[in-house]
Design an enzyme around this catalytic site. Structure first.
Site, PDB file in Angstrom:
ATOM      1  N   HIS A 117       0.864  -1.094   0.040  1.00  0.00           N
ATOM      2  CA  HIS A 117       0.183   0.048   0.137  1.00  0.00           C
ATOM      3  C   HIS A 117       0.924   1.176  -0.064  1.00  0.00           C
ATOM      4  O   HIS A 117       1.935   1.356   0.389  1.00  0.00           O
ATOM      5  CB  HIS A 117      -0.643   0.032   1.232  1.00  0.00           C
ATOM      6  N   GLU A 128      -3.108   8.399   7.851  1.00  0.00           N
ATOM      7  CA  GLU A 128      -2.561   7.057   7.769  1.00  0.00           C
ATOM      8  C   GLU A 128      -1.359   6.822   8.792  1.00  0.00           C
ATOM      9  O   GLU A 128      -1.406   5.553   9.347  1.00  0.00           O
ATOM     10  CB  GLU A 128      -2.164   6.639   6.264  1.00  0.00           C
TER      11      GLU A 128
HETATM   12  P1  GDP Z   1      -4.062   1.538  -4.722  1.00  0.00           P
HETATM   13  O1  GDP Z   1      -4.226   2.804  -4.107  1.00  0.00           O
HETATM   14  O2  GDP Z   1      -3.278   1.207  -5.987  1.00  0.00           O
HETATM   15  O3  GDP Z   1      -3.500   0.498  -3.593  1.00  0.00           O
HETATM   16  O4  GDP Z   1      -5.612   1.183  -5.056  1.00  0.00           O
HETATM   17  P2  GDP Z   1      -7.016   1.449  -4.338  1.00  0.00           P
HETATM   18  O5  GDP Z   1      -6.981   2.516  -3.249  1.00  0.00           O
HETATM   19  O6  GDP Z   1      -7.950   1.769  -5.656  1.00  0.00           O
HETATM   20  O7  GDP Z   1      -7.393   0.061  -3.818  1.00  0.00           O
HETATM   21  C1  GDP Z   1      -7.241  -0.377  -2.480  1.00  0.00           C
HETATM   22  C2  GDP Z   1      -6.683  -1.782  -2.608  1.00  0.00           C
HETATM   23  O8  GDP Z   1      -7.790  -2.546  -2.857  1.00  0.00           O
HETATM   24  C3  GDP Z   1      -5.915  -2.129  -3.578  1.00  0.00           C
HETATM   25  O9  GDP Z   1      -4.484  -2.002  -3.352  1.00  0.00           O
HETATM   26  C4  GDP Z   1      -6.187  -3.902  -3.920  1.00  0.00           C
HETATM   27  O10 GDP Z   1      -5.600  -4.504  -2.551  1.00  0.00           O
HETATM   28  C5  GDP Z   1      -7.904  -3.699  -3.726  1.00  0.00           C
HETATM   29  N1  GDP Z   1      -8.432  -3.621  -4.945  1.00  0.00           N
HETATM   30  C6  GDP Z   1      -8.307  -2.474  -5.629  1.00  0.00           C
HETATM   31  N2  GDP Z   1      -9.215  -2.695  -6.512  1.00  0.00           N
HETATM   32  C7  GDP Z   1      -9.839  -3.838  -6.642  1.00  0.00           C
HETATM   33  C8  GDP Z   1     -10.558  -4.676  -7.429  1.00  0.00           C
HETATM   34  O11 GDP Z   1     -11.129  -4.272  -8.593  1.00  0.00           O
HETATM   35  N3  GDP Z   1     -10.799  -6.279  -7.056  1.00  0.00           N
HETATM   36  C9  GDP Z   1     -10.069  -6.466  -5.800  1.00  0.00           C
HETATM   37  N4  GDP Z   1     -10.387  -7.934  -5.539  1.00  0.00           N
HETATM   38  N5  GDP Z   1      -9.486  -5.754  -5.125  1.00  0.00           N
HETATM   39  C10 GDP Z   1      -9.199  -4.491  -5.623  1.00  0.00           C
END
Ligand code: GDP
Length: 142
Positions: A117, A128
């Protein structure tokens, strides 16, 4: 002016697979310095709160379950323009879309089990950091 700290978590997939050292070495090689670190096993309530912004998303339950599946390693990292620099270093959310040489391209398993993350703004880096570390730890890191 962009801040010099950001919050990262080596997620349970990478930590459980014994990749924490490799991920950290990769980040240190790119100029990040660890200012605070801990190992912890998140509760459902903690993971649910941390990812609360995604509460309405279809993957929320699965994400909380994954993030509570084993220990993880939150860290405060320091580098000039830390937030943008770490977002570049980790790569796209889905490792299949991540650039060569990024943490997710190198170490992630899937879009959900994606190793790491990273905060997406200075404001969230601060929030955070306070989620995982004490006031004095955060002040000492800045
Ligand atoms: P990040 O900022 O790149 O970590 O992405 P986001 O904030 O959009 O999403 C948080 C976390 O949720 C991601 O790091 C993934 O572990 C999970 N995640 C995001 N999009 C998806 C999805 O479409 N499907 C699933 N199963 N997990 C997702």
């Amino acid at each position: 002016m962009a801040g010099n700290i950001t919050l990262t978590i080596i997620k349970p997939d990478a930590f459980g697979a014994g990749k924490a050292g490799k991920v950290l070495a990769h980040l240190e090689q790119q100029g990040f310095t660890v200012r605070a670190a801990r190992v912890m096993h998140l509760t459902q309530a903690q993971a649910g709160e941390f990812y609360g912004v995604h509460r309405e998303r279809p993957f929320y339950g699965s994400l909380v379950s994954f993030m509570t599946s084993g220990p993880c390693m939150p860290m405060i990292l320091e580098k000039a323009d830390a937030v943008a620099s770490l977002r570049t270093a980790i790569g796209a959310t889905d490792p299949a879309q991540a650039d060569e040489g990024t943490v997710r391209k190198l170490f992630a398993e899937s879009k959900e089990r994606n190793a790491i993350h990273a905060s997406d703004s200075d404001e969230n880096a601060e929030r955070e950091s306070r989620f995982f570390f004490s006031e004095s730890d955060v002040l000492a890191a800045k």
